[in-house]
Design a protein around this motif. Structure first.
Motif, PDB file in Angstrom:
ATOM      1  N   MET A  62     -15.808  16.322   3.660  1.00  0.00           N
ATOM      2  CA  MET A  62     -15.435  14.966   3.390  1.00  0.00           C
ATOM      3  C   MET A  62     -14.592  14.399   4.279  1.00  0.00           C
ATOM      4  SD  MET A  62     -13.413  14.169  -0.415  1.00  0.00           S
ATOM      5  CE  MET A  62     -12.413  13.128  -0.419  1.00  0.00           C
ATOM      6  N   LYS A  63     -14.976  13.111   4.538  1.00  0.00           N
ATOM      7  CA  LYS A  63     -14.241  12.284   5.704  1.00  0.00           C
ATOM      8  C   LYS A  63     -13.024  11.757   4.826  1.00  0.00           C
ATOM      9  CE  LYS A  63     -14.957   8.267   8.511  1.00  0.00           C
ATOM     10  NZ  LYS A  63     -16.010   7.064   9.090  1.00  0.00           N
ATOM     11  N   PRO A  64     -11.891  11.777   5.498  1.00  0.00           N
ATOM     12  CA  PRO A  64     -10.704  11.425   5.102  1.00  0.00           C
ATOM     13  C   PRO A  64     -10.817  10.000   4.597  1.00  0.00           C
ATOM     14  CG  PRO A  64     -10.032  12.329   7.319  1.00  0.00           C
ATOM     15  CD  PRO A  64     -11.746  12.388   7.013  1.00  0.00           C
ATOM     16  N   GLN A  65      -9.962   9.799   3.408  1.00  0.00           N
ATOM     17  CA  GLN A  65     -10.131   8.312   2.895  1.00  0.00           C
ATOM     18  C   GLN A  65      -8.563   8.027   2.551  1.00  0.00           C
ATOM     19  OE1 GLN A  65     -12.881   8.021  -0.331  1.00  0.00           O
ATOM     20  NE2 GLN A  65     -11.525   6.365  -1.345  1.00  0.00           N
ATOM     21  N   VAL A  66      -8.317   6.927   2.567  1.00  0.00           N
ATOM     22  CA  VAL A  66      -6.834   6.424   2.268  1.00  0.00           C
ATOM     23  C   VAL A  66      -6.971   5.226   1.248  1.00  0.00           C
ATOM     24  CG1 VAL A  66      -4.803   5.184   3.048  1.00  0.00           C
ATOM     25  CG2 VAL A  66      -6.059   6.485   4.657  1.00  0.00           C
ATOM     26  N   THR A  67      -6.422   5.449   0.041  1.00  0.00           N
ATOM     27  CA  THR A  67      -6.386   4.622  -1.003  1.00  0.00           C
ATOM     28  C   THR A  67      -5.058   3.943  -1.095  1.00  0.00           C
ATOM     29  OG1 THR A  67      -7.876   6.005  -2.220  1.00  0.00           O
ATOM     30  CG2 THR A  67      -6.693   4.503  -3.494  1.00  0.00           C
ATOM     31  N   ILE A  68      -5.088   2.474  -1.132  1.00  0.00           N
ATOM     32  CA  ILE A  68      -3.903   1.762  -1.055  1.00  0.00           C
ATOM     33  C   ILE A  68      -3.808   1.079  -2.592  1.00  0.00           C
ATOM     34  CG2 ILE A  68      -2.871  -0.193  -0.117  1.00  0.00           C
ATOM     35  CD1 ILE A  68      -4.481   0.447   2.404  1.00  0.00           C
ATOM     36  N   THR A  69      -2.651   1.273  -3.172  1.00  0.00           N
ATOM     37  CA  THR A  69      -2.529   0.745  -4.588  1.00  0.00           C
ATOM     38  C   THR A  69      -1.234  -0.209  -4.456  1.00  0.00           C
ATOM     39  OG1 THR A  69      -3.519   2.885  -5.538  1.00  0.00           O
ATOM     40  CG2 THR A  69      -2.373   1.246  -7.084  1.00  0.00           C
ATOM     41  N   VAL A  70      -1.303  -1.266  -5.057  1.00  0.00           N
ATOM     42  CA  VAL A  70      -0.273  -2.270  -5.260  1.00  0.00           C
ATOM     43  C   VAL A  70       0.257  -2.677  -6.634  1.00  0.00           C
ATOM     44  CG1 VAL A  70       0.699  -4.456  -4.456  1.00  0.00           C
ATOM     45  CG2 VAL A  70      -0.945  -3.266  -2.929  1.00  0.00           C
ATOM     46  N   SER A  71       1.279  -2.034  -6.913  1.00  0.00           N
ATOM     47  CA  SER A  71       1.631  -2.293  -8.245  1.00  0.00           C
ATOM     48  C   SER A  71       1.904  -3.871  -8.743  1.00  0.00           C
ATOM     49  CB  SER A  71       2.763  -1.525  -8.876  1.00  0.00           C
ATOM     50  OG  SER A  71       4.066  -1.915  -8.168  1.00  0.00           O
ATOM     51  N   GLU A  72       2.175  -4.126 -10.050  1.00  0.00           N
ATOM     52  CA  GLU A  72       2.437  -5.582 -10.335  1.00  0.00           C
ATOM     53  C   GLU A  72       3.825  -5.865  -9.854  1.00  0.00           C
ATOM     54  OE1 GLU A  72       2.195  -5.628 -14.529  1.00  0.00           O
ATOM     55  OE2 GLU A  72       0.153  -5.164 -14.911  1.00  0.00           O
ATOM     56  N   THR A  73       4.605  -4.882  -9.525  1.00  0.00           N
ATOM     57  CA  THR A  73       6.187  -5.013  -9.010  1.00  0.00           C
ATOM     58  C   THR A  73       6.028  -5.207  -7.456  1.00  0.00           C
ATOM     59  OG1 THR A  73       6.724  -2.931  -8.978  1.00  0.00           O
ATOM     60  CG2 THR A  73       7.286  -4.138 -10.820  1.00  0.00           C
ATOM     61  N   GLY A  74       4.690  -4.930  -6.893  1.00  0.00           N
ATOM     62  CA  GLY A  74       4.517  -5.163  -5.304  1.00  0.00           C
ATOM     63  C   GLY A  74       5.020  -4.001  -4.649  1.00  0.00           C
ATOM     64  N   GLU A  75       5.174  -2.514  -5.306  1.00  0.00           N
ATOM     65  CA  GLU A  75       5.040  -1.443  -4.769  1.00  0.00           C
ATOM     66  C   GLU A  75       3.857  -1.015  -4.141  1.00  0.00           C
ATOM     67  OE1 GLU A  75       7.702   1.842  -6.166  1.00  0.00           O
ATOM     68  OE2 GLU A  75       6.030   2.321  -6.955  1.00  0.00           O
ATOM     69  N   VAL A  76       3.952  -0.485  -2.921  1.00  0.00           N
ATOM     70  CA  VAL A  76       2.449  -0.096  -2.434  1.00  0.00           C
ATOM     71  C   VAL A  76       2.534   1.454  -2.355  1.00  0.00           C
ATOM     72  CG1 VAL A  76       1.287   0.027  -0.447  1.00  0.00           C
ATOM     73  CG2 VAL A  76       2.366  -2.164  -0.952  1.00  0.00           C
ATOM     74  N   THR A  77       1.391   2.241  -2.945  1.00  0.00           N
ATOM     75  CA  THR A  77       1.296   3.516  -2.651  1.00  0.00           C
ATOM     76  C   THR A  77       0.291   3.821  -1.970  1.00  0.00           C
ATOM     77  OG1 THR A  77       2.161   3.744  -5.094  1.00  0.00           O
ATOM     78  CG2 THR A  77       0.891   5.555  -4.095  1.00  0.00           C
ATOM     79  N   LEU A  78       0.137   4.829  -0.965  1.00  0.00           N
ATOM     80  CA  LEU A  78      -0.920   5.289  -0.297  1.00  0.00           C
ATOM     81  C   LEU A  78      -1.288   6.784  -0.679  1.00  0.00           C
ATOM     82  CD1 LEU A  78       0.572   3.862   3.454  1.00  0.00           C
ATOM     83  CD2 LEU A  78      -1.026   2.744   1.613  1.00  0.00           C
ATOM     84  N   ASP A  79      -2.527   6.860  -0.729  1.00  0.00           N
ATOM     85  CA  ASP A  79      -2.954   8.195  -1.131  1.00  0.00           C
ATOM     86  C   ASP A  79      -4.181   8.588  -0.212  1.00  0.00           C
ATOM     87  OD1 ASP A  79      -3.078  10.534  -2.673  1.00  0.00           O
ATOM     88  OD2 ASP A  79      -4.707   9.888  -3.731  1.00  0.00           O
ATOM     89  N   VAL A  80      -3.981   9.802   0.481  1.00  0.00           N
ATOM     90  CA  VAL A  80      -4.994  10.208   1.486  1.00  0.00           C
ATOM     91  C   VAL A  80      -5.480  11.358   0.871  1.00  0.00           C
ATOM     92  CG1 VAL A  80      -5.216  11.109   3.703  1.00  0.00           C
ATOM     93  CG2 VAL A  80      -3.411   9.541   3.507  1.00  0.00           C
ATOM     94  N   GLN A  81      -6.745  11.448   0.799  1.00  0.00           N
ATOM     95  CA  GLN A  81      -7.732  12.258   0.399  1.00  0.00           C
ATOM     96  C   GLN A  81      -8.602  12.881   1.501  1.00  0.00           C
ATOM     97  OE1 GLN A  81      -9.836  10.678  -2.922  1.00  0.00           O
ATOM     98  NE2 GLN A  81      -7.787  10.727  -4.233  1.00  0.00           N
ATOM     99  N   GLY A  82      -8.859  14.175   1.520  1.00  0.00           N
ATOM    100  CA  GLY A  82      -9.901  14.842   2.646  1.00  0.00           C
ATOM    101  C   GLY A  82      -9.133  14.948   3.898  1.00  0.00           C
ATOM    102  N   ALA A  83      -7.900  15.131   4.126  1.00  0.00           N
ATOM    103  CA  ALA A  83      -7.161  15.372   5.404  1.00  0.00           C
ATOM    104  C   ALA A  83      -6.197  16.382   5.153  1.00  0.00           C
ATOM    105  CB  ALA A  83      -6.609  14.262   5.825  1.00  0.00           C
ATOM    106  N   ARG A  84      -5.910  17.344   6.096  1.00  0.00           N
ATOM    107  CA  ARG A  84      -5.441  18.529   5.946  1.00  0.00           C
ATOM    108  C   ARG A  84      -3.994  18.269   7.044  1.00  0.00           C
ATOM    109  NH1 ARG A  84      -8.557  23.692   5.644  1.00  0.00           N
ATOM    110  NH2 ARG A  84     -10.099  22.660   5.819  1.00  0.00           N
TER     111      ARG A  84
END
Length: 61
Positions: A1-23
């Motif tokens: 699986m190729k690494p993927q970064v998911t970026i989520t921005v909450s209603e309050t402006g908080e940003v979360t980065l989630d990496v999948q497929g990388a060790r």
């Protein structure tokens, strides 16, 4: 699986980065520039994959 970064921005402006497929530290390498552009980092939560070795490329010993 190729690494993927998911970026989520909450209603309050908080940003979360989630990496999948990388060790290992590969996940930090993938997000370093994004974190720098976003500014202050509040917290790093490492998944179990972070503590696993990154796969070797063919030809490496």
């Amino acid at each position: 699986m190729k690494p993927q970064v998911t970026i989520t921005v909450s209603e309050t402006g908080e940003v979360t980065l989630d990496v999948q497929g990388a060790r290992g530290k590969v996940c930090q390498d993938l997000t370093r520039q994004l974190e720098k552009a976003l500014g202050t980092v509040g917290d790093h939560q490492k998944k179990p994959e972070f503590y696993q070795s990154a796969p070797r490329q063919q030809g490496q010993q």
